[in-house]
Write a protein that holds these residues in place. Structure first.
Motif, short mmCIF file in Angstrom:
data_model
loop_
_atom_site.label_atom_id
_atom_site.label_comp_id
_atom_site.label_asym_id
_atom_site.label_seq_id
_atom_site.Cartn_x
_atom_site.Cartn_y
_atom_site.Cartn_z
N ARG A 1 17.64 -58.28 13.47
CA ARG A 1 17.56 -59.74 13.57
C ARG A 1 18.27 -60.53 12.85
NH1 ARG A 1 11.00 -60.17 13.48
NH2 ARG A 1 10.56 -58.84 15.06
N ASP A 2 18.51 -60.27 11.57
CA ASP A 2 19.34 -61.01 10.51
C ASP A 2 20.60 -60.44 10.47
OD1 ASP A 2 17.26 -62.85 10.10
OD2 ASP A 2 16.28 -61.38 8.71
N LYS A 3 20.92 -59.30 10.95
CA LYS A 3 22.21 -58.76 10.93
C LYS A 3 22.58 -58.48 9.40
CE LYS A 3 24.24 -60.16 15.32
NZ LYS A 3 23.00 -60.46 16.14
N LEU A 4 21.67 -57.91 8.74
CA LEU A 4 21.84 -57.45 7.45
C LEU A 4 21.42 -56.00 6.99
CD1 LEU A 4 20.24 -60.75 5.61
CD2 LEU A 4 22.74 -60.18 5.87
N ALA A 5 22.46 -55.62 6.11
CA ALA A 5 22.07 -54.25 5.76
C ALA A 5 21.90 -54.34 4.21
CB ALA A 5 23.33 -53.28 5.98
N PHE A 6 20.59 -53.76 3.81
CA PHE A 6 20.11 -53.69 2.33
C PHE A 6 20.66 -52.36 1.68
CE2 PHE A 6 17.53 -56.82 4.68
CZ PHE A 6 17.75 -58.09 3.80
N PRO A 7 21.21 -52.26 0.71
CA PRO A 7 21.63 -51.02 0.01
C PRO A 7 20.43 -50.28 -0.24
CG PRO A 7 22.15 -52.64 -1.37
CD PRO A 7 21.81 -53.65 -0.20
N ILE A 8 20.42 -48.86 -0.43
CA ILE A 8 19.57 -48.02 -1.25
C ILE A 8 20.49 -47.54 -2.33
CG2 ILE A 8 18.12 -46.02 -1.09
CD1 ILE A 8 17.80 -46.71 1.88
N ARG A 9 20.10 -47.85 -3.58
CA ARG A 9 20.85 -47.24 -4.62
C ARG A 9 19.84 -46.46 -5.67
NH1 ARG A 9 22.86 -53.30 -5.83
NH2 ARG A 9 24.56 -53.12 -4.47
N ASP A 10 20.31 -45.00 -5.91
CA ASP A 10 19.45 -44.09 -6.49
C ASP A 10 18.16 -44.05 -5.87
OD1 ASP A 10 21.55 -43.58 -8.43
OD2 ASP A 10 21.09 -45.47 -9.45
N GLY A 11 18.02 -44.07 -4.66
CA GLY A 11 16.52 -44.08 -3.86
C GLY A 11 15.85 -45.17 -3.89
N ILE A 12 16.47 -46.43 -4.38
CA ILE A 12 15.46 -47.51 -4.41
C ILE A 12 16.12 -48.53 -3.42
CG2 ILE A 12 14.63 -49.36 -6.09
CD1 ILE A 12 14.91 -47.19 -8.38
N PRO A 13 15.30 -49.15 -2.50
CA PRO A 13 16.06 -50.13 -1.76
C PRO A 13 16.01 -51.55 -2.67
CG PRO A 13 13.85 -49.58 -0.86
CD PRO A 13 14.11 -48.70 -2.26
#
Length: 58
Positions: free
Chosen positions: A31-43
């Motif tokens: 919907r918002d056309k955003l990608a949230f990173p996952i770093r070391d298994g943590i969003p």
């Protein structure tokens, strides 16, 4: 990522569902056309850390 965590996580902006993209290590809100990173298994669910999908191919 823990499947139970994925079930309860939503986009911090629109509260919509997220798509888990394992290869990219991202949670994507279409919907918002955003990608949230996952770093070391943590969003990292911060808008300032999200990648805009309009700027690059999804």
């Amino acid at each position: 990522m823990d499947p139970k965590l994925l079930e309860i996580l939503v986009c911090p902006i629109c509260k919509g569902p997220l798509e888990h993209r394992r290869a990219e290590q991202e949670l994507v809100c279409t919907r918002d056309k955003l990608a949230f990173p996952i770093r070391d298994g943590i969003p990292v669910m911060l808008e300032s850390e999200a990648r805009n999908l309009d700027d690059a191919s999804a």
